[in-house]
Design a protein around this motif. Sequence first.
Motif, PDB file in Angstrom:
ATOM      1  N   LYS A 160       1.018  -1.385  -0.078  1.00  0.00           N
ATOM      2  CA  LYS A 160      -0.060  -0.193  -0.059  1.00  0.00           C
ATOM      3  C   LYS A 160       0.933   1.276   0.002  1.00  0.00           C
ATOM      4  O   LYS A 160       0.457   2.332  -0.481  1.00  0.00           O
ATOM      5  N   GLU A 164       1.314   3.775  -3.585  1.00  0.00           N
ATOM      6  CA  GLU A 164       1.002   5.397  -3.687  1.00  0.00           C
ATOM      7  C   GLU A 164       2.003   6.179  -4.523  1.00  0.00           C
ATOM      8  O   GLU A 164       1.921   7.245  -4.986  1.00  0.00           O
ATOM      9  N   PHE A 184       3.213   4.821   6.614  1.00  0.00           N
ATOM     10  CA  PHE A 184       1.761   4.308   6.215  1.00  0.00           C
ATOM     11  C   PHE A 184       1.189   3.802   7.399  1.00  0.00           C
ATOM     12  O   PHE A 184       0.165   4.045   7.935  1.00  0.00           O
TER      13      PHE A 184
END
Length: 1009
Positions: A160, A164, A184
Amino acid sequence: MLLCRVRAVSQTLARCGRRSHRAGGLLHRALYLSSSRCHGAAPGEGSAQPAEGQSQYRDTVLLPRTDFPMKLTGQKLLDREVQIQKECGFAELYSWQRERKAKKEFCLHDGPPYANGDPHVGHALNKILKDIRNRFEMLRGRQVHYIPGWDCHGLPIELKALGELGSDSQALSPLQIRQKARAFAEGAVARQKAAFQRWGVMADWDQCYYTYDGAYEAAQLKVFQEMHSKGFVYQDYKPVYWSPSSRTALAEAELEYNPEHVSRAIYATFPLTTLPPKMASEAEGLESVSVLVWTTQPWTIPANQAVCYMPNAQYSVVKRADNSQLLLVASERTASMAALLGTELETVGTFTGSQLEGGMCKHPTLPDKQVPLLPANHVTMGKGTGLVHTAPAHGMEDYSVASQFKLTVECMVDEDGKFTALAGPELENLSVMTEGTDKVISMLKECGSLVREEQCVHSYPYDWRTKQPVVIRPSKQWFINTASLKDKAKDALQKVRIVPESARASLLTMLDRRTYWCISRQRSWGVPIPVFYHRDTGDALINKHTVSHVAKLFKEKGSDCWWELPIESLLPPEVLKKSKAGPVSDYVRGEDVLDIWFDSGASWAAVLEESDSRADAYVEGKDQIGGWFQSSLLTSVAVRNKAPYKSLVVHGFAVSEKGEKMSKSLGNVVDPDEVINGGKDSSKSAYGADVLRWWVAESNVFSEVQIGPSALNSARDSISKLRNTVRFLLGNLQGFDPRTQAVDPKEMHYIDQYMLHLLREYSIKVTDAYSEFDAGRAIRVLQAFISRDLSSFYFSIIKDRLYCDPEDSLGRRSCQTVLEEILDGVIHSIAPILPHLAEEAYLHAPGHDKGETLFKSGWIKSSSVWRQPGLEEAVEGACAIRDSLLSSIPGKNAAQYDLFIAIEPCLLFELMESLQDKPSSTSSQLAELMMVARVTLCSALPRDLPPEALITNGSFLINLEGGVIREDSAYSIAVVPTSAARCPRCRRYTAESAECLCPRCQTLLSQTH
């Protein structure tokens, strides 16, 4: 009177040494025959209320008064909950209870949620369930040990974080990847933590644990080192679940099985080039037999090293009617094969599996290669041909065969799931699951080996993060030998209480399925495996000296130092000397990180106190049966020979109201933030945190837990009813101070003493329910107590005394004393579930100083003195008669009748005399309980009863001292319309005329004026 008689009976029995079997009990609970106890009365029956309109006596009646709001909705509700949290010190409560003295501790170890997203209803279910138990234990005087934690490493977070960045992520160094992943995870932790606090979860939120903390990582490495020293951790080249989409090895717990996966299954022939000796000696003309195999993974055919058979099974050589081809298949699969191939199969010869030993087959895609027929126990007859294609590089059971018979284990698949050059130029660089499968099937077709192809829908493992299929391929990985721990783990589980008990079988099954645990991952975001490799030989350098030094560095600097520091700092001279290793220049640091299940599985070592590093409870969802529950058990048993928990509580998943798994595509996801604060559109109500908590508590958490508008509305309605009960109690306690005005139980009305008796029984039941992790049962006990014992019974009986007796009278203060105890018991019993409502009610409750909070006041205060079985008999005997009365005048107001009760001299008569000492009365406790105008107690009904009198007979079974004294007492009642008029003040039918006050009200008003 009866109570004296009971006392005499008790003293006599005590002298004789014959004590009751019920601790402290004088009388056994009575059973009556013809009438069952029912507190129900028609709405408004006998209740004292002021007349409608401007009554001249309205101001003389003591009606309920309270500032406690009847209803809170919308923004007012949300503001009030936040205000309660601040005013009542929710944030400081955990620290306060840790500092107080307590005889016992309750430790609930928090399984760390994954720091990869926003809070969801699964989090709410888990965290609130834990908080209910923690708050209960704290209220009952225990010191709660609960440290919230987060699982912060692993591929989902890494993916994840990198997602980005898009294509730019390919150029990042491990340290840059770790920096992005940490940021994150920290963002996810902050959002989840804020939600948990808003839900009212009690903890010290400044003292949580995170698996990326240096101190945590150091404790984890200590567990790793001890397991390595004991020989449980080892490195090996063997097949593992490999995710091409993640480019890393996976453990069983990281797999999801897709039951609708479609494979291209094939039937292919392996021509027998050397007949098994025992088979050749018994049959002629079998020179051209081919072994028929079936596989759902055609891409593994090039890696074939053998064909396996079941030694004890029977095999047949069959001849196809359509082309005379000879095939070797299991005898019991012949019929199904004939149907599948669409031709008759003639049996030419039959052999046992053991007779196939020594046979050799020609490899279908590698002309110069021959493979043996080998016995194996994993061969089954459920599907296929009873002969199993064996590729040791791509199957766990295949690898076991290779180990036994010294077969080579060649890997033809790379980390991206593509064929390597070893597979040959035709296959190189083809993805094995797609075009690689196509090419292998084409090659089998070309060489005449393909007999049949079919679509096979079956369960297949997928990467739980990327939702893509995995393959089995061999690689050099680090493993835990769980096979050697299995028996110890099972022994340890025998000492663990599991709720529900049915989950035990699943735990044992999961243990049996796992022979080894792959703990190395080929990623950057995790705890590095503290191993060094020799540059030339590739040999691993890992021992207690190297690991201890690295753990010390991690504790001081965090695990980033594995990449930040030069290898000379990670492997200093003194460590090399103790390790008897060569110069540091001979070594390179390892690049693998530990499986996150090992991260969280070692949490007991990092979080629990050393005095007794076993938690009282682990509470998680059923997906943790093969996850955290198991990894924690295995690591703890390996290091300490005991489980890290005394009990396991296994709850279900949150699902939609239709029982479906929540997904954005179905549009059935319930956001807990929207549940509390309402949605962006006005159609979604703001329920507040207590409704969310009630939903958790009321649900059967041991199965799938449904949530949606119906469940939430039901929870809100239940809380609203509870709120009204609390408001009634508070309203009738206005101006009452239990510290100075409370009445001693011995001086109370019998009905009031009886309610204390019921309150004590209630407190025992609700305490037991919370102790069993059964908040749903606690709610049911609460609702039954309120509806049956309070609203339908006690409240309806006492309203006249509360509203119309003198404010300072013994009867009214007696009643208020009980109401205060009931209020205290009710709000304490709901506090673990509804802390906001409980504290709000406590702020309005009498009997404590300003600033005191409910959660610092202890658990329900019930006294053993309240338990009075003799009194219970008296009131329940009267209730039996009351039931007979109400059933004889269905739908009518009992207050408009006189009641005659006829009982021959016996214990029941004495019971009734204890409630009414005069033959006839309008103001006795018996008259109050019956809620009639007048009660006349006699040994026989009068002969001159009016024609309209309703006569009913009944009986009541008295059971004293556990059955030592039993008496089935008969009674008769006559119900007669009263001749008295209704008093304009109290509205009881006890006045001489409609214009006159009754004697009680006349006396009260004359004294007032």
